[in-house]
Design a protein around this motif. Structure first.
Motif, PDB file in Angstrom:
ATOM      1  N   SER A  99       0.841  -1.201   0.000  1.00 54.10           N
ATOM      2  CA  SER A  99       0.000   0.000   0.000  1.00 54.10           C
ATOM      3  C   SER A  99       0.873   1.248   0.000  1.00 54.10           C
ATOM      4  CB  SER A  99      -0.907   0.002   1.239  1.00 54.10           C
ATOM      5  OG  SER A  99      -0.145   0.031   2.428  1.00 54.10           O
ATOM      6  N   ASP A 106      -1.786   8.948   5.819  1.00 51.76           N
ATOM      7  CA  ASP A 106      -2.304   8.516   7.118  1.00 51.76           C
ATOM      8  C   ASP A 106      -2.691   9.702   7.995  1.00 51.76           C
ATOM      9  OD1 ASP A 106      -1.641   5.841   6.552  1.00 51.76           O
ATOM     10  OD2 ASP A 106       0.270   5.912   7.643  1.00 51.76           O
ATOM     11  N   GLY A 124       1.796   3.896   4.436  1.00 49.65           N
ATOM     12  CA  GLY A 124       1.627   2.753   3.542  1.00 49.65           C
ATOM     13  C   GLY A 124       2.817   1.827   3.683  1.00 49.65           C
ATOM     14  N   ARG A 158      -3.492  -0.448  18.907  1.00 51.55           N
ATOM     15  CA  ARG A 158      -4.102   0.678  18.201  1.00 51.55           C
ATOM     16  C   ARG A 158      -5.446   0.272  17.631  1.00 51.55           C
ATOM     17  NH1 ARG A 158       0.051   0.445  13.100  1.00 51.55           N
ATOM     18  NH2 ARG A 158      -0.935  -1.288  12.036  1.00 51.55           N
ATOM     19  N   TRP A 167      -6.842  -7.883   6.442  1.00 56.03           N
ATOM     20  CA  TRP A 167      -6.874  -8.851   5.332  1.00 56.03           C
ATOM     21  C   TRP A 167      -7.148 -10.258   5.847  1.00 56.03           C
ATOM     22  CZ3 TRP A 167      -7.617  -5.994   1.407  1.00 56.03           C
ATOM     23  CH2 TRP A 167      -7.012  -4.728   1.333  1.00 56.03           C
ATOM     24  N   GLY A 176       4.288   2.007  11.100  1.00 59.43           N
ATOM     25  CA  GLY A 176       5.316   1.633  10.135  1.00 59.43           C
ATOM     26  C   GLY A 176       6.499   0.932  10.759  1.00 59.43           C
ATOM     27  N   ASP A 234       6.808  -2.325   9.046  1.00 59.41           N
ATOM     28  CA  ASP A 234       7.247  -2.218   7.641  1.00 59.41           C
ATOM     29  C   ASP A 234       8.731  -1.871   7.572  1.00 59.41           C
ATOM     30  OD1 ASP A 234       4.532  -2.548   6.707  1.00 59.41           O
ATOM     31  OD2 ASP A 234       4.208  -0.511   7.440  1.00 59.41           O
TER      32      ASP A 234
HETATM   33  P1  AMP Z   1       2.542  -0.936  10.541  1.00 59.09           P
HETATM   34  O1  AMP Z   1       2.517   0.061  11.655  1.00 59.09           O
HETATM   35  O2  AMP Z   1       3.922  -1.473  10.260  1.00 59.09           O
HETATM   36  O3  AMP Z   1       1.510  -1.992  10.683  1.00 59.09           O
HETATM   37  O4  AMP Z   1       2.174  -0.149   9.196  1.00 59.09           O
HETATM   38  C1  AMP Z   1       1.241   0.886   9.178  1.00 59.09           C
HETATM   39  C2  AMP Z   1       1.008   1.349   7.755  1.00 59.09           C
HETATM   40  O5  AMP Z   1       0.164   0.398   7.088  1.00 59.09           O
HETATM   41  C3  AMP Z   1       0.281   2.682   7.697  1.00 59.09           C
HETATM   42  O6  AMP Z   1       1.107   3.644   7.065  1.00 59.09           O
HETATM   43  C4  AMP Z   1      -0.991   2.424   6.897  1.00 59.09           C
HETATM   44  O7  AMP Z   1      -1.202   3.339   5.864  1.00 59.09           O
HETATM   45  C5  AMP Z   1      -0.799   1.054   6.319  1.00 59.09           C
HETATM   46  N1  AMP Z   1      -2.047   0.279   6.392  1.00 59.09           N
HETATM   47  C6  AMP Z   1      -3.017   0.357   7.344  1.00 59.09           C
HETATM   48  N2  AMP Z   1      -4.026  -0.504   7.066  1.00 59.09           N
HETATM   49  C7  AMP Z   1      -3.681  -1.138   5.916  1.00 59.09           C
HETATM   50  C8  AMP Z   1      -4.302  -2.139   5.117  1.00 59.09           C
HETATM   51  N3  AMP Z   1      -5.494  -2.681   5.443  1.00 59.09           N
HETATM   52  N4  AMP Z   1      -3.652  -2.556   4.016  1.00 59.09           N
HETATM   53  C9  AMP Z   1      -2.460  -2.032   3.684  1.00 59.09           C
HETATM   54  N5  AMP Z   1      -1.825  -1.085   4.379  1.00 59.09           N
HETATM   55  C10 AMP Z   1      -2.422  -0.631   5.500  1.00 59.09           C
END
Ligand code: AMP
Length: 301
Positions: free
Chosen positions: A8, A12, A27, A92, A150, A232, A235
């Motif tokens: 994604s 945010d 994302g 969260r 998901w 993030g 990520d």
């Molecule tokens: P994390 O904190 O590593 O889980 O990542 C958070 C990021 O995931 C945020 O920047 C969101 O924009 C993104 N995010 C939140 N929900 C989703 C989703 N359902 N699918 C894909 N990305 C998402």
């Protein structure tokens, strides 16, 4: 070595117990890519709308990211996510998810992306992950991440994706949700029976664990006195981990895996110190190495 990520791309809105910020770059794909970019080149695939700011493409380019796989939908709106953190800064609530252009995204990989050796299917629609894998020939290592959203909404596609990957990275609550097992080692072993050769479970401030059929490695989290925004962290952990593995030509011996877990931990710890990529933009590889050495002194015995 070539590392490709699909995921994604978001704007945010984030609320922590003390602050509220809107329209932050987020994302899974940009957060992963920025972290991986410290270790080598990254090819990023994703979709944005007309509201996407070109300065964000520029920022990613400067961090070693090939952005030619970002599709811009001229009459669309970028994916948006609104989250609120609890007092503990770990749990969260998602207040809103607007899929927007991500809802109809059908990835079309640039020709030179199709030979990627290392592939990361970051958090996003599992069908996009599957369509990406269909376009890649002979990757050495395919790893994926997922999220409660998901697991609840697209379980059959997620199961199909899990069958086609070498490794899965997820957090403890997602591992429990996916398997129904409350012990994370039992949960990991259950996931291993579905296809992946390894599972990495992130436990927030309690670190992470790597589980494969014959190996298990643990890494604590870097001790943090103040967390500004955890968005993030997962990520960026995955980005640094995959970036490091790619820089080691995909060698997956125990030392490489442990070092990859440590780099993931260290880069994520910097990310937690600011909103979005604010803190990562201030640091370089030397800062990562310095904190890694401090972490080594804390954990070596
Ligand atoms: P994390 O904190 O590593 O889980 O990542 C958070 C990021 O995931 C945020 O920047 C969101 O924009 C993104 N995010 C939140 N929900 C989703 C989703 N359902 N699918 C894909 N990305 C998402």
């Amino acid at each position: 070595m070539s590392l490709l990520v699909v995921g994604s791309i978001a704007y945010d809105d984030i609320e922590t117990p003390t602050e509220k910020r809107e329209n932050l770059l987020g994302g899974s794909a940009p957060l992963f890519s920025y972290a991986a970019g410290y270790f080598g080149p990254v090819q990023m695939v994703g979709v944005v709308g007309a509201d996407w700011l070109p300065e964000h493409t520029e920022m990613l380019r400067k961090q070693n990211v090939d952005t030619s796989g970002i599709e811009v939908v001229p009459d669309g709106k970028t994916f948006r996510w609104h989250g609120r953190y609890h007092e503990n800064m770990n749990d969260r609530d998602t207040l809103e998810t607007q899929l927007n252009v991500l809802g109809n995204f059908q990835p079309k990989l640039p020709e030179n992306f199709r030979r990627a050796q290392f592939v990361f299917i970051a958090n996003g629609t599992p069908s996009v992950g599957l369509a990406t894998l269909d376009q890649i020939q002979g990757a050495d290592l395919v790893v994926a991440d997922t999220m409660n959203f998901w697991i609840e909404l697209t379980r059959p596609e997620l199961d199909a994706l899990i069958k086609r990957i070498d490794g899965l990275i997820l957090n403890d609550s997602e591992a429990k949700m996916l398997t129904g097992e409350s012990n994370i080692i039992t949960a990991s072993r259950k996931i291993l029976t579905q296809g992946p050769k390894f599972v990495i479970v992130k436990k927030g401030e309690h670190g992470a664990i790597f589980v494969s059929e014959y190996e298990m490695y643990v890494v604590p989290a870097y001790p943090m006195e103040k967390v500004v925004d955890p968005t993030g962290a997962g990520d960026s952990f995955a980005g640094a981990l995959m970036g490091y593995i790619a820089s080691q030509q995909g060698n997956l011996d125990g030392d490489t895996i442990k070092n990859a877990l440590v780099y993931g931990t260290i880069v994520a710890s910097f990310l937690l110190e600011g909103f979005s990529l604010d803190r990562l933009k201030e640091i370089g590889r030397a800062d990562i190495e310095e904190r890694r050495e401090a972490f080594r002194m804390m954990t070596a015995f």
